[in-house]
Design an enzyme around this catalytic site. Sequence first.
Site, PDB file in Angstrom:
ATOM      1  N   LYS A  13     -97.051  38.305 -83.240  1.00  0.00           N
ATOM      2  CA  LYS A  13     -98.432  37.846 -83.487  1.00  0.00           C
ATOM      3  C   LYS A  13     -98.685  37.636 -84.990  1.00  0.00           C
ATOM      4  O   LYS A  13     -99.189  36.600 -85.411  1.00  0.00           O
ATOM      5  CB  LYS A  13     -99.452  38.870 -82.938  1.00  0.00           C
ATOM      6  CG  LYS A  13     -99.250  39.238 -81.487  1.00  0.00           C
ATOM      7  CD  LYS A  13    -100.258  40.254 -81.004  1.00  0.00           C
ATOM      8  CE  LYS A  13    -100.198  41.594 -81.699  1.00  0.00           C
ATOM      9  NZ  LYS A  13     -98.991  42.398 -81.432  1.00  0.00           N
ATOM     10  N   ARG A  85    -108.336  45.039 -78.279  1.00  0.00           N
ATOM     11  CA  ARG A  85    -107.216  45.758 -77.669  1.00  0.00           C
ATOM     12  C   ARG A  85    -107.673  46.631 -76.508  1.00  0.00           C
ATOM     13  O   ARG A  85    -106.860  47.327 -75.909  1.00  0.00           O
ATOM     14  CB  ARG A  85    -106.588  46.673 -78.715  1.00  0.00           C
ATOM     15  CG  ARG A  85    -105.278  46.180 -79.284  1.00  0.00           C
ATOM     16  CD  ARG A  85    -104.983  47.090 -80.446  1.00  0.00           C
ATOM     17  NE  ARG A  85    -103.612  47.247 -80.722  1.00  0.00           N
ATOM     18  CZ  ARG A  85    -103.009  46.665 -81.766  1.00  0.00           C
ATOM     19  NH1 ARG A  85    -103.661  45.844 -82.551  1.00  0.00           N
ATOM     20  NH2 ARG A  85    -101.748  46.928 -82.008  1.00  0.00           N
ATOM     21  N   ARG A 124     -87.603  45.466 -88.491  1.00  0.00           N
ATOM     22  CA  ARG A 124     -88.650  44.812 -89.303  1.00  0.00           C
ATOM     23  C   ARG A 124     -88.743  45.446 -90.686  1.00  0.00           C
ATOM     24  O   ARG A 124     -88.675  46.646 -90.848  1.00  0.00           O
ATOM     25  CB  ARG A 124     -90.004  44.921 -88.603  1.00  0.00           C
ATOM     26  CG  ARG A 124     -91.154  44.442 -89.483  1.00  0.00           C
ATOM     27  CD  ARG A 124     -92.410  44.191 -88.716  1.00  0.00           C
ATOM     28  NE  ARG A 124     -92.996  45.397 -88.153  1.00  0.00           N
ATOM     29  CZ  ARG A 124     -94.112  45.395 -87.427  1.00  0.00           C
ATOM     30  NH1 ARG A 124     -94.725  44.251 -87.166  1.00  0.00           N
ATOM     31  NH2 ARG A 124     -94.596  46.513 -86.950  1.00  0.00           N
ATOM     32  N   ARG A 157     -92.080  50.163 -91.762  1.00  0.00           N
ATOM     33  CA  ARG A 157     -93.390  50.752 -91.486  1.00  0.00           C
ATOM     34  C   ARG A 157     -93.227  52.134 -90.852  1.00  0.00           C
ATOM     35  O   ARG A 157     -92.310  52.335 -90.075  1.00  0.00           O
ATOM     36  CB  ARG A 157     -94.174  49.825 -90.540  1.00  0.00           C
ATOM     37  CG  ARG A 157     -95.367  49.174 -91.190  1.00  0.00           C
ATOM     38  CD  ARG A 157     -95.933  48.078 -90.353  1.00  0.00           C
ATOM     39  NE  ARG A 157     -96.487  48.502 -89.068  1.00  0.00           N
ATOM     40  CZ  ARG A 157     -97.127  47.701 -88.219  1.00  0.00           C
ATOM     41  NH1 ARG A 157     -97.289  46.434 -88.539  1.00  0.00           N
ATOM     42  NH2 ARG A 157     -97.596  48.139 -87.076  1.00  0.00           N
ATOM     43  N   ARG A 168     -96.230  53.011 -78.543  1.00  0.00           N
ATOM     44  CA  ARG A 168     -97.161  51.888 -78.747  1.00  0.00           C
ATOM     45  C   ARG A 168     -97.084  50.908 -77.583  1.00  0.00           C
ATOM     46  O   ARG A 168     -98.085  50.330 -77.166  1.00  0.00           O
ATOM     47  CB  ARG A 168     -96.851  51.177 -80.079  1.00  0.00           C
ATOM     48  CG  ARG A 168     -97.341  51.970 -81.286  1.00  0.00           C
ATOM     49  CD  ARG A 168     -96.613  51.576 -82.562  1.00  0.00           C
ATOM     50  NE  ARG A 168     -96.789  50.209 -82.969  1.00  0.00           N
ATOM     51  CZ  ARG A 168     -95.926  49.558 -83.771  1.00  0.00           C
ATOM     52  NH1 ARG A 168     -94.845  50.148 -84.226  1.00  0.00           N
ATOM     53  NH2 ARG A 168     -96.168  48.317 -84.110  1.00  0.00           N
TER      54      ARG A 168
END
Length: 213
Positions: A13, A85, A124, A157, A168
Amino acid sequence: MILVFLGPPGSGKGTQAKKLKSEVGFLHISTGDLLREAVKKGTELGKRAKEYMERGELVPDDLIIALIEEVMPKEGGFILDGFPRTVAQAIALERMLKKHGKELSKVMLFEISEDSVVDRLSGRLTCLSCGAVYHIRYNPPKQEGVCDLCGGKLVQREDDKEEVIRKRFRVYKEQTEPLVEFYKERNRLTSLDATQSMEEVNRQLLEVIRDGG
Ligand code: AP5
């Protein structure tokens, strides 16, 4: 146009919203980025959100809705990345848009499996200075550990560790996925296969935008 990007963590996203911002000038509103900024600055919101984020849980609706109310532009189009969300957030969004005489153009659903998400998020890298996003294999920086755009330091992160990623994903399934039905009923939902290449996903998004949502 007002677009919502809906999908599991790591479905791409943020990558696509940043691309569209530079290609078509859409304002990119990411609740995740805003919250990380608040944590970094040590604001009241940041202090309250930090533990939820580290655990991979959702930050309470009242905090998030107040945040969006504060930043939502009164003019022009934008992309909401990571908001809403929960159904409560989606209802609040409808109310806010109505207040400004606007309505949602389209909700883009990024579809991807849990294992692909783990593969993407464990590789990532994020720039500490400008927030640009890379991937060690799928989108590596030119120089290891250094942001191509601003020269900032690239880090993993805090919530991109496998156990937090899986949590998550579970939270997404339980609390966010009901929005798929919510937006189907309102005839706003368009699904896309988020496992395709970044270029292909971008091409499909541009097509939707060209068709006016
Ligand atoms: P947030 O920052 O929104 O995290 P998220 O939804 O979990 O999404 P991500 O940023 O992890 O993934 P993405 O889909 O943007 O993927 P990306 O483009 O980076 O939220 C963080 C936390 O904040 C939440 O857990 C929660 O605590 C809180 N929060 C935020 N909003 C909230 C809300 N509304 N309510 C309550 N709490 C909230 O891509 C991932 C990787 O894959 C990158 O390395 C990228 O390079 C790579 N990649 C992207 N596309 C492709 C592709 N097509 N092929 C190969 N690799 C790709």
